[in-house]
Design a protein around this motif. Structure first.
Motif, mmCIF file in Angstrom:
data_model
loop_
_atom_site.group_PDB
_atom_site.id
_atom_site.type_symbol
_atom_site.label_atom_id
_atom_site.label_comp_id
_atom_site.label_asym_id
_atom_site.label_seq_id
_atom_site.Cartn_x
_atom_site.Cartn_y
_atom_site.Cartn_z
ATOM 1 N N ALA A 43 -5.347 -14.304 -2.246
ATOM 2 C CA ALA A 43 -4.783 -13.280 -3.123
ATOM 3 C C ALA A 43 -4.778 -11.894 -2.489
ATOM 4 O O ALA A 43 -4.135 -10.984 -3.004
ATOM 5 N N SER A 44 -5.455 -11.727 -1.378
ATOM 6 C CA SER A 44 -5.680 -10.404 -0.791
ATOM 7 C C SER A 44 -4.487 -9.819 -0.052
ATOM 8 O O SER A 44 -4.394 -8.612 0.115
ATOM 9 N N GLY A 45 -3.642 -10.686 0.451
ATOM 10 C CA GLY A 45 -2.566 -10.202 1.298
ATOM 11 C C GLY A 45 -2.958 -10.153 2.764
ATOM 12 O O GLY A 45 -2.143 -9.814 3.622
ATOM 13 N N TRP A 46 -4.220 -10.494 3.090
ATOM 14 C CA TRP A 46 -4.624 -10.537 4.491
ATOM 15 C C TRP A 46 -3.903 -11.691 5.182
ATOM 16 O O TRP A 46 -3.749 -12.776 4.615
ATOM 17 N N LYS A 47 -3.482 -11.454 6.397
ATOM 18 C CA LYS A 47 -2.900 -12.534 7.194
ATOM 19 C C LYS A 47 -4.012 -13.546 7.463
ATOM 20 O O LYS A 47 -5.151 -13.177 7.741
ATOM 21 N N ARG A 48 -3.669 -14.845 7.379
ATOM 22 C CA ARG A 48 -4.676 -15.874 7.590
ATOM 23 C C ARG A 48 -4.055 -17.077 8.300
ATOM 24 O O ARG A 48 -2.848 -17.304 8.213
ATOM 25 N N GLN A 49 -4.933 -17.826 8.983
ATOM 26 C CA GLN A 49 -4.484 -19.035 9.681
ATOM 27 C C GLN A 49 -5.620 -20.050 9.684
ATOM 28 O O GLN A 49 -6.693 -19.793 10.219
ATOM 29 N N TYR A 50 -5.380 -21.197 9.078
ATOM 30 C CA TYR A 50 -6.353 -22.280 9.020
ATOM 31 C C TYR A 50 -5.984 -23.310 10.076
ATOM 32 O O TYR A 50 -4.806 -23.635 10.243
ATOM 33 N N GLY A 117 -15.493 -2.791 3.392
ATOM 34 C CA GLY A 117 -14.634 -3.167 2.270
ATOM 35 C C GLY A 117 -14.525 -4.677 2.128
ATOM 36 O O GLY A 117 -14.524 -5.218 1.013
ATOM 37 N N PHE A 118 -14.468 -5.382 3.255
ATOM 38 C CA PHE A 118 -14.401 -6.837 3.232
ATOM 39 C C PHE A 118 -15.716 -7.432 2.735
ATOM 40 O O PHE A 118 -15.714 -8.316 1.871
ATOM 41 N N LEU A 119 -16.839 -6.947 3.250
ATOM 42 C CA LEU A 119 -18.143 -7.433 2.780
ATOM 43 C C LEU A 119 -18.300 -7.191 1.285
ATOM 44 O O LEU A 119 -18.783 -8.058 0.549
ATOM 45 N N ARG A 120 -17.866 -6.025 0.838
ATOM 46 C CA ARG A 120 -17.943 -5.666 -0.580
ATOM 47 C C ARG A 120 -17.079 -6.610 -1.419
ATOM 48 O O ARG A 120 -17.501 -7.094 -2.471
ATOM 49 N N ALA A 121 -15.865 -6.883 -0.964
ATOM 50 C CA ALA A 121 -14.953 -7.759 -1.709
ATOM 51 C C ALA A 121 -15.548 -9.168 -1.849
ATOM 52 O O ALA A 121 -15.527 -9.748 -2.936
ATOM 53 N N VAL A 122 -16.084 -9.709 -0.768
ATOM 54 C CA VAL A 122 -16.685 -11.044 -0.808
ATOM 55 C C VAL A 122 -17.926 -11.033 -1.698
ATOM 56 O O VAL A 122 -18.098 -11.897 -2.567
ATOM 57 N N GLY A 123 -18.786 -10.039 -1.498
ATOM 58 C CA GLY A 123 -20.016 -9.962 -2.285
ATOM 59 C C GLY A 123 -19.763 -9.798 -3.769
ATOM 60 O O GLY A 123 -20.431 -10.427 -4.597
ATOM 61 N N ARG A 124 -18.797 -8.965 -4.110
ATOM 62 C CA ARG A 124 -18.467 -8.776 -5.533
ATOM 63 C C ARG A 124 -17.885 -10.041 -6.132
ATOM 64 O O ARG A 124 -18.200 -10.408 -7.263
ATOM 65 N N ARG A 125 -17.006 -10.715 -5.406
ATOM 66 C CA ARG A 125 -16.382 -11.934 -5.910
ATOM 67 C C ARG A 125 -17.441 -12.999 -6.210
ATOM 68 O O ARG A 125 -17.372 -13.701 -7.205
ATOM 69 N N LEU A 126 -18.450 -13.079 -5.328
ATOM 70 C CA LEU A 126 -19.475 -14.110 -5.484
ATOM 71 C C LEU A 126 -20.695 -13.650 -6.268
ATOM 72 O O LEU A 126 -21.476 -14.483 -6.734
ATOM 73 N N GLY A 127 -20.882 -12.331 -6.364
ATOM 74 C CA GLY A 127 -22.103 -11.819 -6.993
ATOM 75 C C GLY A 127 -23.333 -12.140 -6.161
ATOM 76 O O GLY A 127 -24.416 -12.366 -6.688
ATOM 77 N N LYS A 128 -23.136 -12.159 -4.831
ATOM 78 C CA LYS A 128 -24.205 -12.527 -3.896
ATOM 79 C C LYS A 128 -24.219 -11.574 -2.711
ATOM 80 O O LYS A 128 -23.194 -10.964 -2.388
ATOM 81 N N PRO A 129 -25.373 -11.474 -2.026
ATOM 82 C CA PRO A 129 -25.426 -10.637 -0.828
ATOM 83 C C PRO A 129 -24.599 -11.236 0.301
ATOM 84 O O PRO A 129 -24.457 -12.461 0.400
#
Length: 162
Positions: A43-50, A117-129
């Motif tokens: 959902a972020s709009g970041w380019k990604r490749q799996y 900002g990335f660490l914050r986004a992940v941490g907020r989404r999960l509610g974890k450090p």
């Protein structure tokens, strides 16, 4: 406003002091946490490749990736936070989300802000450090997203001889 100031943390981004590839991780996770991170990235709009075995494919559901045979090659998900800042997720364990960053890409305040900002986004989404350990020093985080403070904070002091 920045979570961290470059002048206060540049020691922890010095390649000679902490290595080029620190370990960034979210401990105590589940398949639901992995899926929440995949949904955030989608959902972020970041380019990604799996990719699996260097074959690029669509990003699967977390449960499909994490239920692969034990002897299967570990897939990765490359996420470009900006054109010059890359995070590489490795699907090694259900109970810990981990990804690599290259400190050569995280020099200066602007790129530090992107990373925080990335660490914050992940941490907020999960509610974890979300914790960053120096390369080869697992379990000794130097900075990370603090859930209570709702920001990225220093978790260690620079060496006394810096």
């Amino acid at each position: 406003m920045s979570d961290l100031l470059w002048d206060d943390v540049q020691y922890f981004f010095d390649l000679d002091e902490v290595g080029a590839l620190p370990d960034v991780r979210v401990p105590d996770t589940s398949v639901e946490d992995w899926q929440a991170v995949l949904d955030l990235i989608g959902a972020s709009g970041w380019k990604r490749q799996y990719s699996e075995s260097e074959v690029v494919m669509p990003v699967p559901r977390a449960e499909a990736v994490l239920s692969r045979p034990a002897d299967a090659e570990c897939p990765d998900l490359r996420v470009w936070l900006t054109a010059d800042v890359l995070a590489i997720f490795r699907f090694q364990a259900l109970e810990e989300i981990d990804f690599d960053v290259d400190l050569r890409e995280l020099q200066g305040q602007e790129r530090l802000d992107v990373f925080c900002g990335f660490l914050r986004a992940v941490g907020r989404r999960l509610g974890k450090p979300v914790l960053m350990d120096p390369e080869g020093d697992y379990g000794h985080p130097v900075l990370g997203f603090d859930v209570e403070a709702d920001r990225v904070v220093l978790l260690a002091e620079p060496s006394a001889d810096c």
